[in-house]
Design a protein around this motif. Structure first.
Motif, PDB file in Angstrom:
ATOM      1  N   UNK A  58       0.850  -1.194   0.000  1.00 51.36           N
ATOM      2  CA  UNK A  58       0.000   0.000   0.000  1.00 51.36           C
ATOM      3  C   UNK A  58       0.885   1.244   0.000  1.00 51.36           C
ATOM      4  N   UNK A  59       0.265   2.384  -0.202  1.00 45.67           N
ATOM      5  CA  UNK A  59       1.034   3.630  -0.317  1.00 45.67           C
ATOM      6  C   UNK A  59       1.592   4.104   1.020  1.00 45.67           C
ATOM      7  N   UNK A  60       0.967   3.701   2.107  1.00 50.23           N
ATOM      8  CA  UNK A  60       1.507   4.028   3.427  1.00 50.23           C
ATOM      9  C   UNK A  60       2.896   3.412   3.604  1.00 50.23           C
ATOM     10  N   UNK A  61       3.015   2.127   3.231  1.00 54.82           N
ATOM     11  CA  UNK A  61       4.307   1.436   3.326  1.00 54.82           C
ATOM     12  C   UNK A  61       5.326   2.061   2.379  1.00 54.82           C
ATOM     13  N   UNK A  62       4.857   2.412   1.185  1.00 54.23           N
ATOM     14  CA  UNK A  62       5.751   3.046   0.211  1.00 54.23           C
ATOM     15  C   UNK A  62       6.243   4.390   0.739  1.00 54.23           C
ATOM     16  N   UNK A  63       5.322   5.162   1.346  1.00 53.49           N
ATOM     17  CA  UNK A  63       5.688   6.450   1.918  1.00 53.49           C
ATOM     18  C   UNK A  63       6.725   6.285   3.019  1.00 53.49           C
ATOM     19  N   UNK A  64       6.520   5.299   3.880  1.00 60.51           N
ATOM     20  CA  UNK A  64       7.464   5.059   4.977  1.00 60.51           C
ATOM     21  C   UNK A  64       8.857   4.728   4.447  1.00 60.51           C
ATOM     22  N   UNK A  65       8.911   3.987   3.344  1.00 64.67           N
ATOM     23  CA  UNK A  65      10.206   3.660   2.725  1.00 64.67           C
ATOM     24  C   UNK A  65      10.898   4.912   2.214  1.00 64.67           C
ATOM     25  N   UNK A  66      10.147   5.812   1.577  1.00 66.23           N
ATOM     26  CA  UNK A  66      10.729   7.056   1.059  1.00 66.23           C
ATOM     27  C   UNK A  66      11.197   7.964   2.203  1.00 66.23           C
ATOM     28  N   UNK A  67      10.418   7.999   3.289  1.00 73.88           N
ATOM     29  CA  UNK A  67      10.803   8.800   4.456  1.00 73.88           C
ATOM     30  C   UNK A  67      12.107   8.273   5.047  1.00 73.88           C
ATOM     31  N   UNK A  68      12.192   6.968   5.179  1.00 77.21           N
ATOM     32  CA  UNK A  68      13.411   6.346   5.710  1.00 77.21           C
ATOM     33  C   UNK A  68      14.614   6.706   4.847  1.00 77.21           C
ATOM     34  N   UNK A  69      14.426   6.660   3.538  1.00 76.28           N
ATOM     35  CA  UNK A  69      15.502   7.025   2.614  1.00 76.28           C
ATOM     36  C   UNK A  69      15.835   8.515   2.741  1.00 76.28           C
ATOM     37  N   UNK A  70      14.794   9.342   2.951  1.00 74.77           N
ATOM     38  CA  UNK A  70      15.018  10.779   3.126  1.00 74.77           C
ATOM     39  C   UNK A  70      15.900  11.078   4.320  1.00 74.77           C
ATOM     40  N   UNK A  71      15.620  10.415   5.457  1.00 74.25           N
ATOM     41  CA  UNK A  71      16.437  10.632   6.660  1.00 74.25           C
ATOM     42  C   UNK A  71      17.866  10.139   6.445  1.00 74.25           C
ATOM     43  N   UNK A  72      18.002   9.043   5.726  1.00 70.31           N
ATOM     44  CA  UNK A  72      19.342   8.501   5.450  1.00 70.31           C
ATOM     45  C   UNK A  72      20.198   9.556   4.738  1.00 70.31           C
ATOM     46  N   UNK A  73      19.654  10.138   3.690  1.00 72.09           N
ATOM     47  CA  UNK A  73      20.414  11.141   2.935  1.00 72.09           C
ATOM     48  C   UNK A  73      20.588  12.430   3.746  1.00 72.09           C
ATOM     49  N   UNK A  74      19.598  12.746   4.575  1.00 70.48           N
ATOM     50  CA  UNK A  74      19.701  13.938   5.420  1.00 70.48           C
ATOM     51  C   UNK A  74      20.901  13.820   6.360  1.00 70.48           C
ATOM     52  N   UNK A  75      21.040  12.667   7.009  1.00 74.92           N
ATOM     53  CA  UNK A  75      22.148  12.493   7.954  1.00 74.92           C
ATOM     54  C   UNK A  75      23.487  12.313   7.245  1.00 74.92           C
ATOM     55  N   UNK A  76      23.438  12.034   5.936  1.00 71.24           N
ATOM     56  CA  UNK A  76      24.663  12.007   5.142  1.00 71.24           C
ATOM     57  C   UNK A  76      24.976  13.392   4.567  1.00 71.24           C
ATOM     58  N   UNK A  77      24.136  14.365   4.921  1.00 68.00           N
ATOM     59  CA  UNK A  77      24.274  15.760   4.486  1.00 68.00           C
ATOM     60  C   UNK A  77      24.086  15.938   2.986  1.00 68.00           C
ATOM     61  N   UNK A  78      23.363  15.003   2.366  1.00 62.97           N
ATOM     62  CA  UNK A  78      22.993  15.142   0.957  1.00 62.97           C
ATOM     63  C   UNK A  78      21.569  15.696   0.944  1.00 62.97           C
TER      64      UNK A  78
END
Length: 217
Positions: A58-78
């Motif tokens: 479902x899109x909720x799970x897809x959204x959670x995956x994108x959020x997780x990826x967003x935080x990953x790049x955020x903490x990598x300063x990208x």
């Protein structure tokens, strides 16, 4: 031969005009900059959503995956890639508090704390019990204070921090930031009081140089 050449010229002109109607780099702006997307970008969004629908239940799970990826790049300063991921999450399900938290953090880090505040406010409304938003919001107001030298912004930051403490009295970052805020207001007594609390709960939240300066006051 002339007809073929003329047809090619018309095609290139059409392609140029069509691409000019597409706003550029909107995927590194929160909510795609709030601009009207061109046909090509709308089709790209549809393809992305269709792909996510195939990959996730479902899109909720897809959204959670994108959020997780967003935080990953955020903490990598990208920050640009992080914003792209949070935008994709927003496209999938715009009611997640973490998306707006991400928008706010990135916007503040890019030097726009005034714009960042509105995203933190949205995050607070969507999840009013999370004290961490108040840390982020207070940081943004502190940035504004340091730029404009207007103590009213610092007082707003303190209000945010005090609200955060009501939600989570064990959040050491809140005490540490309160200490810094009162220091800038020249209230050394309160600054030392909150520094002491921060040391008990989360010593890593304290800047050693700030601690040394405060202890000498």
């Amino acid at each position: 031969m002339k007809i073929k050449y003329f047809t090619l010229i018309l095609f290139l002109i059409f392609k140029l005009l069509y691409s000019q109607n597409c706003p550029e780099k909107i995927n590194i702006l929160p909510m795609y900059g709030g601009v009207k997307k061109c046909k090509e970008q709308i089709e790209s969004d549809k393809e992305f959503l269709a792909e996510m629908d195939q990959l996730f239940p479902n899109r909720q799970k897809a959204m959670e995956d994108r959020v997780k990826s967003g935080w990953k790049y955020f903490y990598e300063n990208d920050l640009d890639t992080a914003m792209k991921r949070f935008n994709q999450a927003w496209l999938l399900s715009p009611q997640s508090y973490e998306i707006y938290w991400g928008f706010g953090n990135i916007t503040a880090m890019k030097g726009n704390p005034k714009k960042a505040v509105k995203y933190f406010d949205t995050a607070k409304k969507l999840n009013p019990s999370n004290s961490d938003f108040y840390v982020s919001s207070a940081l943004a107001y502190s940035q504004i204070f340091l730029t404009e030298k207007n103590s009213n912004f610092l007082k707003i930051a303190i209000r945010d921090l005090e609200t955060g403490l009501k939600l989570n009295p064990k959040n050491g970052k809140l005490y540490s930031m309160l200490s810094t805020s009162y220091f800038y207001l020249n209230n050394i007594k309160e600054a030392k009081k909150y520094l002491k609390e921060a040391e008990k709960l989360e010593p890593s939240s304290i800047n050693p140089e700030f601690k040394k300066i405060l202890e000498n006051k």
